[in-house]
Design a protein around this motif. Structure first.
Motif, PDB file in Angstrom:
ATOM      1  N   ILE A   1       0.829  -1.205   0.000  1.00 32.06           N
ATOM      2  CA  ILE A   1       0.000   0.000   0.000  1.00 32.06           C
ATOM      3  C   ILE A   1       0.865   1.257   0.000  1.00 32.06           C
ATOM      4  O   ILE A   1       0.727   2.117  -0.862  1.00 32.06           O
ATOM      5  CB  ILE A   1      -0.941   0.010   1.222  1.00 32.06           C
ATOM      6  CG1 ILE A   1      -1.865  -1.198   1.166  1.00 32.06           C
ATOM      7  CG2 ILE A   1      -1.728   1.312   1.296  1.00 32.06           C
ATOM      8  CD1 ILE A   1      -2.633  -1.450   2.436  1.00 32.06           C
ATOM      9  N   ASP A   2       1.753   1.373   1.003  1.00 32.38           N
ATOM     10  CA  ASP A   2       2.554   2.592   1.128  1.00 32.38           C
ATOM     11  C   ASP A   2       4.045   2.334   1.351  1.00 32.38           C
ATOM     12  O   ASP A   2       4.786   3.241   1.676  1.00 32.38           O
ATOM     13  CB  ASP A   2       2.005   3.479   2.241  1.00 32.38           C
ATOM     14  CG  ASP A   2       2.078   2.842   3.628  1.00 32.38           C
ATOM     15  OD1 ASP A   2       2.585   1.717   3.749  1.00 32.38           O
ATOM     16  OD2 ASP A   2       1.617   3.479   4.592  1.00 32.38           O
ATOM     17  N   GLY A   3       4.479   1.084   1.213  1.00 30.41           N
ATOM     18  CA  GLY A   3       5.904   0.765   1.344  1.00 30.41           C
ATOM     19  C   GLY A   3       6.391   0.639   2.772  1.00 30.41           C
ATOM     20  O   GLY A   3       7.590   0.627   3.014  1.00 30.41           O
ATOM     21  N   THR A   4       5.463   0.545   3.730  1.00 29.65           N
ATOM     22  CA  THR A   4       5.834   0.530   5.137  1.00 29.65           C
ATOM     23  C   THR A   4       5.500  -0.806   5.787  1.00 29.65           C
ATOM     24  O   THR A   4       4.444  -1.376   5.545  1.00 29.65           O
ATOM     25  CB  THR A   4       5.085   1.647   5.895  1.00 29.65           C
ATOM     26  OG1 THR A   4       5.351   2.890   5.257  1.00 29.65           O
ATOM     27  CG2 THR A   4       5.515   1.726   7.331  1.00 29.65           C
ATOM     28  N   VAL A   5       6.415  -1.287   6.638  1.00 25.20           N
ATOM     29  CA  VAL A   5       6.181  -2.466   7.475  1.00 25.20           C
ATOM     30  C   VAL A   5       6.315  -2.012   8.918  1.00 25.20           C
ATOM     31  O   VAL A   5       7.328  -1.419   9.294  1.00 25.20           O
ATOM     32  CB  VAL A   5       7.196  -3.596   7.172  1.00 25.20           C
ATOM     33  CG1 VAL A   5       7.008  -4.758   8.144  1.00 25.20           C
ATOM     34  CG2 VAL A   5       7.047  -4.075   5.739  1.00 25.20           C
ATOM     35  N   HIS A   6       5.269  -2.251   9.705  1.00 26.73           N
ATOM     36  CA  HIS A   6       5.294  -1.914  11.134  1.00 26.73           C
ATOM     37  C   HIS A   6       5.609  -3.189  11.908  1.00 26.73           C
ATOM     38  O   HIS A   6       4.989  -4.232  11.670  1.00 26.73           O
ATOM     39  CB  HIS A   6       3.940  -1.372  11.596  1.00 26.73           C
ATOM     40  CG  HIS A   6       3.583  -0.068  10.964  1.00 26.73           C
ATOM     41  ND1 HIS A   6       3.867   1.132  11.570  1.00 26.73           N
ATOM     42  CD2 HIS A   6       2.972   0.223   9.792  1.00 26.73           C
ATOM     43  CE1 HIS A   6       3.436   2.107  10.796  1.00 26.73           C
ATOM     44  NE2 HIS A   6       2.897   1.586   9.698  1.00 26.73           N
ATOM     45  N   PHE A   7       6.563  -3.103  12.829  1.00 28.42           N
ATOM     46  CA  PHE A   7       6.940  -4.249  13.641  1.00 28.42           C
ATOM     47  C   PHE A   7       6.703  -3.911  15.115  1.00 28.42           C
ATOM     48  O   PHE A   7       7.202  -2.914  15.611  1.00 28.42           O
ATOM     49  CB  PHE A   7       8.403  -4.621  13.420  1.00 28.42           C
ATOM     50  CG  PHE A   7       8.851  -5.759  14.293  1.00 28.42           C
ATOM     51  CD1 PHE A   7       8.348  -7.033  14.098  1.00 28.42           C
ATOM     52  CD2 PHE A   7       9.774  -5.550  15.283  1.00 28.42           C
ATOM     53  CE1 PHE A   7       8.759  -8.078  14.914  1.00 28.42           C
ATOM     54  CE2 PHE A   7      10.192  -6.593  16.102  1.00 28.42           C
ATOM     55  CZ  PHE A   7       9.675  -7.852  15.899  1.00 28.42           C
ATOM     56  N   PHE A   8       5.907  -4.742  15.773  1.00 35.93           N
ATOM     57  CA  PHE A   8       5.595  -4.587  17.188  1.00 35.93           C
ATOM     58  C   PHE A   8       6.218  -5.776  17.927  1.00 35.93           C
ATOM     59  O   PHE A   8       5.709  -6.890  17.830  1.00 35.93           O
ATOM     60  CB  PHE A   8       4.084  -4.585  17.427  1.00 35.93           C
ATOM     61  CG  PHE A   8       3.370  -3.481  16.703  1.00 35.93           C
ATOM     62  CD1 PHE A   8       3.143  -2.275  17.333  1.00 35.93           C
ATOM     63  CD2 PHE A   8       2.932  -3.639  15.388  1.00 35.93           C
ATOM     64  CE1 PHE A   8       2.478  -1.242  16.681  1.00 35.93           C
ATOM     65  CE2 PHE A   8       2.269  -2.619  14.738  1.00 35.93           C
ATOM     66  CZ  PHE A   8       2.039  -1.414  15.377  1.00 35.93           C
ATOM     67  N   PRO A   9       7.347  -5.569  18.627  1.00 37.89           N
ATOM     68  CA  PRO A   9       7.993  -6.700  19.309  1.00 37.89           C
ATOM     69  C   PRO A   9       7.107  -7.249  20.419  1.00 37.89           C
ATOM     70  O   PRO A   9       6.204  -6.567  20.904  1.00 37.89           O
ATOM     71  CB  PRO A   9       9.271  -6.083  19.878  1.00 37.89           C
ATOM     72  CG  PRO A   9       8.985  -4.643  19.995  1.00 37.89           C
ATOM     73  CD  PRO A   9       8.023  -4.311  18.888  1.00 37.89           C
ATOM     74  N   ARG A  10       7.369  -8.482  20.771  1.00 40.40           N
ATOM     75  CA  ARG A  10       6.633  -9.118  21.853  1.00 40.40           C
ATOM     76  C   ARG A  10       6.667  -8.233  23.091  1.00 40.40           C
ATOM     77  O   ARG A  10       7.696  -7.686  23.433  1.00 40.40           O
ATOM     78  CB  ARG A  10       7.268 -10.468  22.168  1.00 40.40           C
ATOM     79  CG  ARG A  10       6.253 -11.518  22.481  1.00 40.40           C
ATOM     80  CD  ARG A  10       6.946 -12.801  22.675  1.00 40.40           C
ATOM     81  NE  ARG A  10       6.703 -13.591  21.463  1.00 40.40           N
ATOM     82  CZ  ARG A  10       6.952 -14.859  21.363  1.00 40.40           C
ATOM     83  NH1 ARG A  10       7.500 -15.493  22.355  1.00 40.40           N
ATOM     84  NH2 ARG A  10       6.681 -15.501  20.270  1.00 40.40           N
ATOM     85  N   GLY A  11       5.522  -8.072  23.739  1.00 43.61           N
ATOM     86  CA  GLY A  11       5.431  -7.202  24.898  1.00 43.61           C
ATOM     87  C   GLY A  11       4.988  -5.802  24.552  1.00 43.61           C
ATOM     88  O   GLY A  11       4.705  -4.992  25.418  1.00 43.61           O
ATOM     89  N   ASN A  12       4.898  -5.491  23.268  1.00 44.32           N
ATOM     90  CA  ASN A  12       4.452  -4.171  22.832  1.00 44.32           C
ATOM     91  C   ASN A  12       3.374  -4.299  21.770  1.00 44.32           C
ATOM     92  O   ASN A  12       3.135  -3.395  21.018  1.00 44.32           O
ATOM     93  CB  ASN A  12       5.634  -3.354  22.277  1.00 44.32           C
ATOM     94  CG  ASN A  12       5.293  -1.883  22.179  1.00 44.32           C
ATOM     95  OD1 ASN A  12       4.580  -1.359  23.015  1.00 44.32           O
ATOM     96  ND2 ASN A  12       5.778  -1.211  21.150  1.00 44.32           N
TER      97      ASN A  12
END
Length: 64
Positions: A52-63
């Motif tokens: 969609i916009d070239g972005t990957v969001h990463f949410f580590p474990r615990g967040n």
């Protein structure tokens, strides 16, 4: 039953936004470093918007 998922394909991504526990974010441009980064689902949650916009969001474990 455990399901194994393959790492995220970063070929369409321009930016990875790493959501650090506690609120701040770290933004990393993917250009040239995709061979050194491997995001796996076992480490946290991933929101792949790369198509969609070239972005990957990463949410580590615990967040996530």
């Amino acid at each position: 039953m455990k399901v194994f998922l393959s790492p995220v394909d970063l070929s369409a991504a321009n930016t990875i936004i790493y959501h650090v526990p506690g609120g701040p974010t770290l933004t990393v441009q993917v250009d040239g470093i995709e061979e050194y980064i491997e995001l796996g689902y076992e480490m946290g949650h991933i929101c792949d918007n790369s198509e969609i916009d070239g972005t990957v969001h990463f949410f580590p474990r615990g967040n996530a």
